[in-house]
Design a protein around this motif. Sequence first.
Motif, PDB file in Angstrom:
ATOM      1  N   ASN A   1       5.594 -43.181  -0.503  1.00 19.03           N
ATOM      2  CA  ASN A   1       5.373 -43.671   0.856  1.00 19.03           C
ATOM      3  C   ASN A   1       6.591 -43.466   1.757  1.00 19.03           C
ATOM      4  O   ASN A   1       6.699 -44.108   2.814  1.00 19.03           O
ATOM      5  CB  ASN A   1       4.981 -45.147   0.832  1.00 19.03           C
ATOM      6  N   THR A   2       7.509 -42.607   1.372  1.00 18.85           N
ATOM      7  CA  THR A   2       8.664 -42.311   2.214  1.00 18.85           C
ATOM      8  C   THR A   2       8.188 -41.829   3.580  1.00 18.85           C
ATOM      9  O   THR A   2       7.381 -40.892   3.660  1.00 18.85           O
ATOM     10  CB  THR A   2       9.542 -41.218   1.572  1.00 18.85           C
ATOM     11  N   PRO A   3       8.636 -42.470   4.665  1.00 19.94           N
ATOM     12  CA  PRO A   3       8.175 -42.067   6.002  1.00 19.94           C
ATOM     13  C   PRO A   3       8.384 -40.584   6.261  1.00 19.94           C
ATOM     14  O   PRO A   3       9.470 -40.052   6.014  1.00 19.94           O
ATOM     15  CB  PRO A   3       9.032 -42.926   6.940  1.00 19.94           C
ATOM     16  N   TYR A   4       7.323 -39.921   6.709  1.00 21.60           N
ATOM     17  CA  TYR A   4       7.308 -38.520   7.136  1.00 21.60           C
ATOM     18  C   TYR A   4       7.371 -37.515   5.993  1.00 21.60           C
ATOM     19  O   TYR A   4       7.382 -36.313   6.237  1.00 21.60           O
ATOM     20  CB  TYR A   4       8.436 -38.228   8.146  1.00 21.60           C
ATOM     21  N   LEU A   5       7.385 -37.983   4.738  1.00 16.79           N
ATOM     22  CA  LEU A   5       7.418 -37.046   3.615  1.00 16.79           C
ATOM     23  C   LEU A   5       6.125 -36.238   3.561  1.00 16.79           C
ATOM     24  O   LEU A   5       6.157 -35.004   3.465  1.00 16.79           O
ATOM     25  CB  LEU A   5       7.645 -37.805   2.308  1.00 16.79           C
ATOM     26  N   ALA A   6       4.992 -36.912   3.629  1.00 14.07           N
ATOM     27  CA  ALA A   6       3.708 -36.208   3.557  1.00 14.07           C
ATOM     28  C   ALA A   6       3.533 -35.264   4.738  1.00 14.07           C
ATOM     29  O   ALA A   6       3.043 -34.134   4.586  1.00 14.07           O
ATOM     30  CB  ALA A   6       2.562 -37.225   3.509  1.00 14.07           C
ATOM     31  N   GLU A   7       3.954 -35.722   5.919  1.00 14.32           N
ATOM     32  CA  GLU A   7       3.808 -34.897   7.116  1.00 14.32           C
ATOM     33  C   GLU A   7       4.665 -33.632   7.038  1.00 14.32           C
ATOM     34  O   GLU A   7       4.224 -32.538   7.408  1.00 14.32           O
ATOM     35  CB  GLU A   7       4.185 -35.699   8.361  1.00 14.32           C
ATOM     36  N   LEU A   8       5.898 -33.790   6.543  1.00 13.81           N
ATOM     37  CA  LEU A   8       6.775 -32.620   6.449  1.00 13.81           C
ATOM     38  C   LEU A   8       6.225 -31.626   5.431  1.00 13.81           C
ATOM     39  O   LEU A   8       6.239 -30.412   5.667  1.00 13.81           O
ATOM     40  CB  LEU A   8       8.194 -33.044   6.078  1.00 13.81           C
ATOM     41  N   ARG A   9       5.748 -32.136   4.312  1.00 17.67           N
ATOM     42  CA  ARG A   9       5.133 -31.245   3.322  1.00 17.67           C
ATOM     43  C   ARG A   9       3.973 -30.471   3.943  1.00 17.67           C
ATOM     44  O   ARG A   9       3.803 -29.274   3.711  1.00 17.67           O
ATOM     45  CB  ARG A   9       4.632 -32.058   2.130  1.00 17.67           C
ATOM     46  N   SER A  10       3.184 -31.157   4.735  1.00 20.80           N
ATOM     47  CA  SER A  10       2.002 -30.536   5.323  1.00 20.80           C
ATOM     48  C   SER A  10       2.366 -29.406   6.273  1.00 20.80           C
ATOM     49  O   SER A  10       1.802 -28.304   6.193  1.00 20.80           O
ATOM     50  CB  SER A  10       1.176 -31.598   6.052  1.00 20.80           C
ATOM     51  N   VAL A  11       3.319 -29.649   7.164  1.00 25.98           N
ATOM     52  CA  VAL A  11       3.629 -28.621   8.168  1.00 25.98           C
ATOM     53  C   VAL A  11       4.337 -27.423   7.552  1.00 25.98           C
ATOM     54  O   VAL A  11       4.081 -26.271   7.934  1.00 25.98           O
ATOM     55  CB  VAL A  11       4.450 -29.198   9.344  1.00 25.98           C
ATOM     56  N   VAL A  12       5.237 -27.658   6.581  1.00 24.43           N
ATOM     57  CA  VAL A  12       5.903 -26.491   5.999  1.00 24.43           C
ATOM     58  C   VAL A  12       4.963 -25.724   5.075  1.00 24.43           C
ATOM     59  O   VAL A  12       5.063 -24.497   4.961  1.00 24.43           O
ATOM     60  CB  VAL A  12       7.221 -26.877   5.273  1.00 24.43           C
TER      61      VAL A  12
ATOM     62  N   LEU B   1      20.988 -33.513  -7.909  1.00 25.62           N
ATOM     63  CA  LEU B   1      21.591 -34.846  -7.894  1.00 25.62           C
ATOM     64  C   LEU B   1      20.639 -35.836  -7.210  1.00 25.62           C
ATOM     65  O   LEU B   1      20.545 -35.866  -5.978  1.00 25.62           O
ATOM     66  CB  LEU B   1      22.923 -34.824  -7.137  1.00 25.62           C
ATOM     67  N   PRO B   2      19.930 -36.652  -7.964  1.00 22.91           N
ATOM     68  CA  PRO B   2      19.001 -37.608  -7.350  1.00 22.91           C
ATOM     69  C   PRO B   2      19.645 -38.508  -6.296  1.00 22.91           C
ATOM     70  O   PRO B   2      18.978 -38.914  -5.341  1.00 22.91           O
ATOM     71  CB  PRO B   2      18.498 -38.427  -8.549  1.00 22.91           C
ATOM     72  N   ALA B   3      20.941 -38.804  -6.442  1.00 17.76           N
ATOM     73  CA  ALA B   3      21.623 -39.649  -5.461  1.00 17.76           C
ATOM     74  C   ALA B   3      21.646 -39.014  -4.078  1.00 17.76           C
ATOM     75  O   ALA B   3      21.842 -39.714  -3.072  1.00 17.76           O
ATOM     76  CB  ALA B   3      23.053 -39.932  -5.921  1.00 17.76           C
ATOM     77  N   LEU B   4      21.450 -37.714  -4.003  1.00 16.81           N
ATOM     78  CA  LEU B   4      21.482 -37.012  -2.722  1.00 16.81           C
ATOM     79  C   LEU B   4      20.096 -36.608  -2.232  1.00 16.81           C
ATOM     80  O   LEU B   4      19.972 -35.923  -1.213  1.00 16.81           O
ATOM     81  CB  LEU B   4      22.374 -35.777  -2.821  1.00 16.81           C
ATOM     82  N   HIS B   5      19.059 -37.043  -2.930  1.00 18.67           N
ATOM     83  CA  HIS B   5      17.718 -36.638  -2.527  1.00 18.67           C
ATOM     84  C   HIS B   5      17.326 -37.210  -1.168  1.00 18.67           C
ATOM     85  O   HIS B   5      16.689 -36.506  -0.372  1.00 18.67           O
ATOM     86  CB  HIS B   5      16.689 -37.039  -3.594  1.00 18.67           C
ATOM     87  N   ARG B   6      17.690 -38.447  -0.901  1.00 21.06           N
ATOM     88  CA  ARG B   6      17.314 -39.019   0.401  1.00 21.06           C
ATOM     89  C   ARG B   6      18.033 -38.325   1.559  1.00 21.06           C
ATOM     90  O   ARG B   6      17.391 -37.939   2.535  1.00 21.06           O
ATOM     91  CB  ARG B   6      17.551 -40.529   0.414  1.00 21.06           C
TER      92      ARG B   6
END
Length: 251
Positions: free
Chosen positions: A217-228, A178-183
């Motif tokens: 450019n969602t804040p912290y998206l790239a960082e979270l991807r990197s650490v996991v 459900l894209p509406a719940l992605h955020r």
Amino acid sequence: MEMQAMEEARRWLAERGVVEVGDGWVDIEAERPLTANEIAHSWAGEVFSDEGLGGAEQVRLAFGMLDLLDDYWVTSEIRFADQGSEGPLPADVLWDGYRRRLEADRDPEAITYSLWVDWFEDHDTSATAFAEVLGNDIDHIVAEASDSLLRRAGRVLACSGPVPWPVKQKVYGAVVRLPALHRPLFKGLLASYHDAYGDLEPAAALALLAQLELPANTPYLAELRSVVAAGHVNHHRNVHAWDEAVRASTD
């Protein structure tokens, strides 16, 4: 909110000399103004000592007081009563009270904070609480996707960081459709990493992140991807990993 429950709470307080006047509250006997927080600390627990009410009536009255005062302490007293020597409270009424307020238009800040710091951070209650407010209904929510159900799901997801990963993994996997719940799902994943009690399985989390339709450019998206992707499970086990991911994203 539940207008009838609010009116019953207003009437119950008035019988004890606590009266709403204009935009505030007054203690008639002491002739002094009261804040919502003062009333919550003085009277929310007393609801569960009212022998003139049955258990279900006490719970409904307490939720009416929450609607009236919008103060987190009321939720604390509800939990104390459920976990106390006279508990548990009637589960159907208790969790229906949470679900209804999670679905309402009004921001249920006290309810979501209560779920996060009380029910979800406690591993003795997290599985039951998460199932009651979201997990048990997830197939229905995905199929119907009404505004009220999406509100409930989104609010629970956003504060679900402390819920153990095996408990929430199926729900996370379902709502990704459900894209509406992605955020809100992203908020849940981010909290799963950052919360002191957060729980996350890196490979599964990375797979979910790859399916989210979010701005690059969602804040912290790239960082979270990197650490996991690097296999880290929680910020507090290696604080330097997040700092390094932040620096890498800004280079």
